[in-house]
Design a protein around this motif. Sequence first.
Motif, mmCIF file in Angstrom:
data_model
loop_
_atom_site.group_PDB
_atom_site.id
_atom_site.type_symbol
_atom_site.label_atom_id
_atom_site.label_comp_id
_atom_site.label_asym_id
_atom_site.label_seq_id
_atom_site.Cartn_x
_atom_site.Cartn_y
_atom_site.Cartn_z
ATOM 1 N N TYR A 279 5.226 8.189 -4.263
ATOM 2 C CA TYR A 279 4.417 7.195 -3.549
ATOM 3 C C TYR A 279 5.114 6.881 -2.235
ATOM 4 O O TYR A 279 6.271 6.443 -2.230
ATOM 5 C CB TYR A 279 4.257 5.935 -4.396
ATOM 6 C CG TYR A 279 3.655 6.215 -5.750
ATOM 7 C CD1 TYR A 279 2.279 6.161 -5.951
ATOM 8 C CD2 TYR A 279 4.463 6.575 -6.830
ATOM 9 C CE1 TYR A 279 1.718 6.437 -7.186
ATOM 10 C CE2 TYR A 279 3.910 6.863 -8.073
ATOM 11 C CZ TYR A 279 2.539 6.789 -8.239
ATOM 12 O OH TYR A 279 1.986 7.075 -9.464
ATOM 13 N N VAL A 280 4.432 7.114 -1.118
ATOM 14 C CA VAL A 280 5.049 6.951 0.188
ATOM 15 C C VAL A 280 4.295 5.927 1.020
ATOM 16 O O VAL A 280 3.067 5.846 0.980
ATOM 17 C CB VAL A 280 5.124 8.312 0.936
ATOM 18 C CG1 VAL A 280 3.738 8.900 1.151
ATOM 19 C CG2 VAL A 280 5.848 8.161 2.261
ATOM 20 N N SER A 281 5.036 5.133 1.766
ATOM 21 C CA SER A 281 4.458 4.225 2.774
ATOM 22 C C SER A 281 5.428 4.257 3.953
ATOM 23 O O SER A 281 5.499 5.266 4.650
ATOM 24 C CB SER A 281 4.278 2.813 2.207
ATOM 25 O OG SER A 281 5.491 2.329 1.637
ATOM 26 N N ASP A 282 6.204 3.192 4.159
ATOM 27 C CA ASP A 282 7.245 3.234 5.181
ATOM 28 C C ASP A 282 8.532 3.846 4.627
ATOM 29 O O ASP A 282 9.441 4.186 5.387
ATOM 30 C CB ASP A 282 7.513 1.834 5.746
ATOM 31 C CG ASP A 282 7.830 0.815 4.649
ATOM 32 O OD1 ASP A 282 7.425 1.035 3.493
ATOM 33 O OD2 ASP A 282 8.448 -0.213 4.958
ATOM 34 N N PHE A 283 8.615 3.995 3.299
ATOM 35 C CA PHE A 283 9.749 4.661 2.658
ATOM 36 C C PHE A 283 9.301 5.151 1.290
ATOM 37 O O PHE A 283 8.179 4.890 0.853
ATOM 38 C CB PHE A 283 10.954 3.717 2.544
ATOM 39 C CG PHE A 283 10.855 2.706 1.423
ATOM 40 C CD1 PHE A 283 11.731 2.743 0.351
ATOM 41 C CD2 PHE A 283 9.879 1.709 1.432
ATOM 42 C CE1 PHE A 283 11.648 1.818 -0.683
ATOM 43 C CE2 PHE A 283 9.786 0.775 0.414
ATOM 44 C CZ PHE A 283 10.682 0.828 -0.652
ATOM 45 N N SER B 65 6.163 3.782 -7.922
ATOM 46 C CA SER B 65 5.042 2.989 -7.415
ATOM 47 C C SER B 65 5.470 1.533 -7.242
ATOM 48 O O SER B 65 6.454 1.078 -7.838
ATOM 49 C CB SER B 65 3.854 3.049 -8.378
ATOM 50 O OG SER B 65 4.088 2.250 -9.525
ATOM 51 N N PHE B 66 4.708 0.799 -6.448
ATOM 52 C CA PHE B 66 5.047 -0.603 -6.194
ATOM 53 C C PHE B 66 5.034 -1.430 -7.479
ATOM 54 O O PHE B 66 5.747 -2.421 -7.583
ATOM 55 C CB PHE B 66 4.063 -1.200 -5.184
ATOM 56 C CG PHE B 66 4.325 -2.655 -4.899
ATOM 57 C CD1 PHE B 66 5.340 -3.042 -4.048
ATOM 58 C CD2 PHE B 66 3.549 -3.644 -5.501
ATOM 59 C CE1 PHE B 66 5.605 -4.382 -3.802
ATOM 60 C CE2 PHE B 66 3.794 -4.986 -5.252
ATOM 61 C CZ PHE B 66 4.818 -5.358 -4.402
ATOM 62 N N MET B 67 4.248 -1.026 -8.456
ATOM 63 C CA MET B 67 4.131 -1.790 -9.695
ATOM 64 C C MET B 67 5.450 -1.866 -10.459
ATOM 65 O O MET B 67 5.620 -2.740 -11.311
ATOM 66 C CB MET B 67 3.043 -1.187 -10.591
ATOM 67 C CG MET B 67 1.645 -1.282 -9.993
ATOM 68 S SD MET B 67 1.114 -2.983 -9.684
ATOM 69 C CE MET B 67 0.841 -3.563 -11.355
ATOM 70 N N THR B 68 6.392 -0.952 -10.162
ATOM 71 C CA THR B 68 7.695 -0.995 -10.842
ATOM 72 C C THR B 68 8.798 -1.518 -9.917
ATOM 73 O O THR B 68 9.968 -1.460 -10.276
ATOM 74 C CB THR B 68 8.079 0.398 -11.366
ATOM 75 O OG1 THR B 68 8.136 1.333 -10.271
ATOM 76 C CG2 THR B 68 7.071 0.885 -12.388
ATOM 77 N N PHE B 69 8.417 -2.010 -8.722
ATOM 78 C CA PHE B 69 9.404 -2.617 -7.822
ATOM 79 C C PHE B 69 9.865 -3.948 -8.416
ATOM 80 O O PHE B 69 9.149 -4.605 -9.166
ATOM 81 C CB PHE B 69 8.793 -2.881 -6.454
ATOM 82 C CG PHE B 69 8.672 -1.659 -5.584
ATOM 83 C CD1 PHE B 69 8.752 -0.383 -6.111
ATOM 84 C CD2 PHE B 69 8.472 -1.785 -4.222
ATOM 85 C CE1 PHE B 69 8.623 0.740 -5.317
ATOM 86 C CE2 PHE B 69 8.341 -0.676 -3.405
ATOM 87 C CZ PHE B 69 8.423 0.596 -3.960
ATOM 88 N N ASP B 70 11.065 -4.373 -8.047
ATOM 89 C CA ASP B 70 11.599 -5.651 -8.521
ATOM 90 C C ASP B 70 10.702 -6.813 -8.096
ATOM 91 O O ASP B 70 10.533 -7.787 -8.838
ATOM 92 C CB ASP B 70 13.013 -5.862 -7.976
ATOM 93 C CG ASP B 70 14.011 -4.887 -8.587
ATOM 94 O OD1 ASP B 70 13.714 -4.349 -9.660
ATOM 95 O OD2 ASP B 70 15.081 -4.675 -7.977
ATOM 96 N N LYS B 71 10.124 -6.707 -6.888
ATOM 97 C CA LYS B 71 9.257 -7.784 -6.397
ATOM 98 C C LYS B 71 8.049 -7.958 -7.310
ATOM 99 O O LYS B 71 7.668 -9.091 -7.647
ATOM 100 C CB LYS B 71 8.794 -7.482 -4.975
ATOM 101 C CG LYS B 71 7.902 -8.573 -4.381
ATOM 102 C CD LYS B 71 7.528 -8.258 -2.942
ATOM 103 C CE LYS B 71 6.648 -9.363 -2.365
ATOM 104 N NZ LYS B 71 6.292 -9.090 -0.943
ATOM 105 N N ILE C 59 0.849 -1.190 0.000
ATOM 106 C CA ILE C 59 0.000 0.000 0.000
ATOM 107 C C ILE C 59 0.881 1.235 0.000
ATOM 108 O O ILE C 59 1.959 1.243 0.599
ATOM 109 C CB ILE C 59 -0.960 0.000 1.214
ATOM 110 C CG1 ILE C 59 -1.937 1.186 1.135
ATOM 111 C CG2 ILE C 59 -0.190 0.001 2.528
ATOM 112 C CD1 ILE C 59 -3.051 1.123 2.163
ATOM 113 N N GLN C 60 0.443 2.275 -0.699
ATOM 114 C CA GLN C 60 1.169 3.540 -0.772
ATOM 115 C C GLN C 60 0.173 4.695 -0.799
ATOM 116 O O GLN C 60 -0.997 4.505 -1.147
ATOM 117 C CB GLN C 60 2.030 3.599 -2.043
ATOM 118 C CG GLN C 60 3.135 2.558 -2.116
ATOM 119 C CD GLN C 60 3.835 2.580 -3.462
ATOM 120 O OE1 GLN C 60 3.195 2.559 -4.520
ATOM 121 N NE2 GLN C 60 5.168 2.608 -3.439
ATOM 122 N N ILE C 61 0.657 5.886 -0.462
ATOM 123 C CA ILE C 61 -0.143 7.114 -0.571
ATOM 124 C C ILE C 61 0.444 7.952 -1.701
ATOM 125 O O ILE C 61 1.655 8.174 -1.755
ATOM 126 C CB ILE C 61 -0.121 7.920 0.741
ATOM 127 C CG1 ILE C 61 -0.753 7.113 1.880
ATOM 128 C CG2 ILE C 61 -0.859 9.246 0.565
ATOM 129 C CD1 ILE C 61 -0.633 7.776 3.236
#
Length: 403
Positions: free
Chosen positions: A360-364, A377-383, A348-350
């Motif tokens: 996009y911010v969450s814990d970092f 955004s998380f969609m471009t994270f390696d995971k 999740i992100q804001i």
Amino acid sequence: MIKRLRILLITTSVMFFGAFAFAQASEDIRELVFNGRVNGRSSPEFTKNSRNILSTVPPGSKADVVTTKRMNSSGSYAVQVRLTSVGKGKTKAQVGDLVWVFYNKKNPWLKFRDGDDVEMQNPESALAKQSREAGVSQPAPFSNDDKSVDPNEAMPDQTRTEAGMGGNCKLTNSCGGNEANRNDLKDVATKTLDDAASESKKPKDFKKDSSEVAASDNAKAKDDALYARYKKRRYTMSEHDWKNFPKIGKYSNDPKTQKMIRSAMANKEPYSTSMCYQYVKRAGMAGGWLKKYPPGGEAKDAVRDLKAQGFTNLMESPYKGIIKTPDDAPKGAFLVYATSDKNEAGDIQIKTDWESDGGYVSDFVRPRDMSRGKDGSFMTFDKAKRFAKKGKPYRIIGVMVKI
């Protein structure tokens, strides 16, 4: 030459101590806010056998920190406070009362705000500093003999505080005799039938006239055309585009949204802590959009949790199809991601601003680097990319706003 060196030394010293003073000011505790019903005690003892409860402090109450005592468990403090305001609800607590309450950084019952009115995520150093400046006492040293425990930690439902728990009153237990309970049930049944009968006697609403029906149909047709137009577009949604949806624009420009974003950015870590949802929850509460601490333990639970507090999911009808990428999301929206792998908690992100201007911010925060195809955004994270290769891609399941 010596004169120049002296001037340079003085200037550097002023800048250093000015920056140090500013940093220290931001760490000062301005006030403590109660987010749950907490027992106020006469002494810093929190065992089950302690008989020191003076009052129940309701949520919404505020207080000044007087002194602290370090407890046995890591990150736990007994905090002595003086109430400056008392929240709504039945209570004996009064403004000016001096009570002890329990603080643990893992629990949401107490929140500390600094001089900028931003929630402090790690207030331990500030608590120690506050007690020293007050001159009342120093934080007590660590003691293995201290058997006090957090009265909230042992509870199965972590959304409830120690002062908010009630007995499990069943039909045949000690809360009352069987006959009394049966009589209560009869009274409820009789009242229900009476209410239903009175409701049936109320006059029926008259049907809308033809002009009202036509106006309603025209408004719906305009809305449908607006949704259809934006679902077909081939560009990123901008602030100008979102102005065609006034309720969403109002949410994004609300002072509470900016306060939430400011809190999230102030408390972010330099790298991921795997606690994105916890940080986002705290930011939502700091901004004022979340009135209760969401119960979900995984990020993908946020869609359910936020709907329970009146949020709308823009990934569902009638908005479904408008948001195609994270950059389409409006400012301040909560973006929730999930995969078909049920073992994954999601993310999740804001969104911090409009269009591609926002991060996009969450814990970092991960910086935007479009040269490498990373928008932050998380969609471009390696995971996310790894799961896409596995055939279980992440997708956006929620873009949550309060409208």
